[in-house]
Design an enzyme around this catalytic site. Structure first.
Site, mmCIF file in Angstrom:
data_model
loop_
_atom_site.group_PDB
_atom_site.id
_atom_site.type_symbol
_atom_site.label_atom_id
_atom_site.label_comp_id
_atom_site.label_asym_id
_atom_site.label_seq_id
_atom_site.Cartn_x
_atom_site.Cartn_y
_atom_site.Cartn_z
ATOM 1 N N LYS A 267 64.579 -53.899 15.797
ATOM 2 C CA LYS A 267 63.424 -53.913 15.869
ATOM 3 C C LYS A 267 62.659 -53.173 16.785
ATOM 4 C CE LYS A 267 59.527 -57.547 16.903
ATOM 5 N NZ LYS A 267 59.352 -59.073 17.177
ATOM 6 N N ASP A 272 53.306 -55.512 20.632
ATOM 7 C CA ASP A 272 52.916 -56.667 19.677
ATOM 8 C C ASP A 272 52.035 -57.445 20.097
ATOM 9 O OD1 ASP A 272 52.962 -58.610 17.759
ATOM 10 O OD2 ASP A 272 54.702 -59.354 18.446
ATOM 11 N N LYS A 279 47.293 -62.499 19.842
ATOM 12 C CA LYS A 279 48.133 -63.437 20.947
ATOM 13 C C LYS A 279 47.407 -63.867 22.145
ATOM 14 C CE LYS A 279 52.986 -61.651 20.533
ATOM 15 N NZ LYS A 279 53.404 -63.067 20.410
ATOM 16 N N ASP A 290 58.854 -55.492 22.992
ATOM 17 C CA ASP A 290 58.988 -55.815 21.883
ATOM 18 C C ASP A 290 59.765 -54.586 21.089
ATOM 19 O OD1 ASP A 290 59.134 -57.913 20.048
ATOM 20 O OD2 ASP A 290 56.956 -57.819 19.217
ATOM 21 N N ASP A 349 51.467 -62.499 13.470
ATOM 22 C CA ASP A 349 52.196 -62.295 14.662
ATOM 23 C C ASP A 349 53.629 -62.392 14.263
ATOM 24 O OD1 ASP A 349 52.711 -61.897 17.466
ATOM 25 O OD2 ASP A 349 52.062 -64.025 17.941
ATOM 26 N N GLU A 351 55.632 -60.529 12.808
ATOM 27 C CA GLU A 351 55.539 -59.215 12.369
ATOM 28 C C GLU A 351 57.015 -58.354 12.252
ATOM 29 O OE1 GLU A 351 55.002 -59.811 15.141
ATOM 30 O OE2 GLU A 351 56.251 -58.030 16.466
ATOM 31 N N ARG A 353 59.889 -59.850 11.534
ATOM 32 C CA ARG A 353 60.453 -59.892 10.062
ATOM 33 C C ARG A 353 60.075 -59.017 9.103
ATOM 34 N NH1 ARG A 353 59.291 -66.350 10.620
ATOM 35 N NH2 ARG A 353 59.277 -65.436 12.795
#
Ligand code: BES
Ligand code: MN
Ligand code: ZN
Length: 496
Positions: A267, A272, A279, A290, A349, A351, A353
């Site tokens: 990933k 993020d 967030k 991230d 959020d 994201e 996956r």
């Protein structure tokens, strides 16, 4: 840190420092006894006086001992032999680095055979000591305007072993050097802020790594390519960002072309914000980490390529930002993934996956022997397991077992969570094939459930590294995990 192999007898040491271990209570190691004899009982007289009991991590630096050519002896406590374990071993190595950090000695003699640790052989102790010392030496100073003053402390460790152990010891040093180079690269990428470490920057670093390396090949897809491949899910995340997404593949070819590669999918969310499901502000800076899954893939490929392992490995990195720009995906939007399955995005959020699912579909084209994805995927993982192990879930028992064994071998632990079918119900959607979130319960598992729908028919394991990829607070920074675990797994796959 430099490591060099020596076969010198302890009483003839003549360098800047000699490391002598002492177990509780006040028992010198076999090298220690020889040095003690050569110094006419100097060390045992110190022990008798009670200045060093041998408690784990205790140190005592003794300069200019009469009768010895070496400039200093560093006594290091190892604790009770019955209480020795991997944790204590790490503490001992750490205390050596700390004790020598502020003294003039640049090099030191070390006798790994003196430290006994049940179930671990000499090569393990050498590799682990070298890894710990290199890792402790890491600094991230490239964005400080003043040049850091040259650091004191240990630069070179002379590892003394018997001649018969030399080749195993050499291999242990080589492995540690390669793994720590991989970790250091992963940590740099993780620590760089998101205004520097963009998707394009990661692509550039992948190309740089491959430069002049005949066994490495890089391919970078841009958004137009991804659109042609119908990666609607990945593109729904990059839609809200002005930084173009990249899908990077980094192929290491160390074996025959027909050998199926190990595929690592990382990933790479370079920042993020949560997107429209924004967030909260507290500690949001840490969302620059991230992309640590992606960084661990680049780092592992570096380690594997430095060791020139005879195996094929492919790294696949979906890299994007998650931002709330005008074209950003809205909660409720439905997108079509490369697999053809539709996804209702109930929370922008979740994201990770969304980019991994298309990367997992894409991974099949490499005909991998197995696919391991690595992602800072869920805050729930930290709630479940804390920051000690990474979580592992997957569809293949043998693969999960092999990963767990690798983690134990190199002390980069993982713990399995169940991926039972019952959990799949949580990601049902009224409007699409599935939703991208599964509610508050078992967040790490439902995230893996989502991914499992894109793994086709290959063997797959998912590592959630949300708790292990970086540290917060005073020690804030990327850890380089799970580069050790992944590299160990690949080492174990060679010749299989
Ligand atoms: N990158 C985060 C996960 C994360 C959060 C890792 C904090 C480490 C520390 C991920 O993209 C995310 O936001 N996950 C959400 C999922 C939720 C919306 C279902 C989470 O964990 O809150
Ligand atoms: Mn998120
Ligand atoms: Zn994320």
């Amino acid at each position: 840190m430099q490591f060099s192999l020596k076969h010198n007898i302890p009483e003839s040491a003549r360098g800047a420092c000699q490391i002598i271990t002492v177990t509780q209570a006040r028992k010198l190691s076999s090298s220690g006894l020889r040095v003690d004899k050569a110094s006419k009982g100097y060390l045992s007289s110190i022990l008798k006086r009670g200045d060093m009991e041998g408690k784990a991590g205790q140190t005592l630096l003794l300069p200019s001992i009469p009768g010895l050519a070496v400039q200093r002896v560093l006594l290091v406590g190892c604790g009770k032999e019955s209480e020795m374990n991997e944790r204590v071993f790490a503490r001992i190595i750490d205390s050596i680095a700390t004790a020598l950090a502020n003294c003039g000695a640049r090099d030191a003699e070390f006798y790994p055979a003196d430290v006994s640790l049940k179930g671990r052989d000499l090569a393990w102790k050498i590799r682990q000591a070298a890894l710990l010392l290199s890792n402790a030496e890491y600094r991230f100073e490239q964005l400080k305007s003043s040049k850091p003053s040259p650091r004191k402390g240990l630069r070179k460790l002379n590892i003394n072993v018997a001649n018969k152990d030399a080749s195993r010891a050499k291999q242990a040093i080589n492995e540690a050097t390669a793994i720590s180079a991989g970790m250091s690269l992963a940590r740099d990428l993780g620590n760089l802020p998101a205004n520097v470490c963009t998707p394009s920057y990661i692509a550039k670093q992948a190309r740089l790594l491959a430069k002049g390396e005949k066994r490495l090949r890089v391919n970078v897809l841009d958004e137009a390519d991804m659109k042609r491949l119908k990666m609607g899910s990945l593109l729904s995340v990059s839609a809200g960002s002005r930084q173009p997404a990249k899908l990077i593949s980094l192929e290491y070819r160390g074996a025959a072309a027909k050998q199926q590669p190990v595929a690592l999918v990382g990933k790479g969310v370079t920042f993020d914000t949560g997107g429209i499901s924004l967030k909260p502000g507290a500690a949001m800076d840490e969302m620059k980490f991230d992309m640590c899954g992606a960084a661990s893939v680049v780092g592992t490929i570096k380690a594997v390529s430095q060791m020139q392992l005879p195996i094929n490995v492919v790294g696949i990195i979906p890299a994007t930002e998650n931002m709330p720009d005008g074209l950003a995906t809205r909660p409720g939007d439905i997108v079509t993934s490369m697999s053809g399955q539709t996804i209702e995005i109930l929370n922008t959020d979740a994201e990770g996956r969304l980019i991994l699912c298309d990367a997992l579909t894409y991974a099949a084209k490499f005909k991998p022997r197995c696919v391991i994805d690595i992602a800072t995927l869920t805050g729930a993982c930290i709630i479940a397991l804390g920051k000690i192990p990474s979580a592992v879930l997957g569809n293949n028992r043998a693969l999960i077992n092999d990963l767990q064994k690798s983690g134990q071998q190199i002390d980069d632990k993982i713990w399995e969570l169940p991926l039972w079918d019952e959990y799949q119900d949580q990601i049902k959607s009224n409007f699409a094939d599935m939703a991208n979130i599964g509610g508050r319960d078992a967040g790490t598992i439902t995230a893996a459930c989502f991914l499992s729908r894109f793994t086709g028919d290959y063997k797959w394991a998912h590592l959630d590294i949300a708790g292990t990829a970086w540290k917060s607070g005073e020690d804030k920074g990327a850890t380089g995990r799970p580069v050790p675990l992944l590299t160990q797994y690949i080492l174990n796959q060679v010749d299989k």
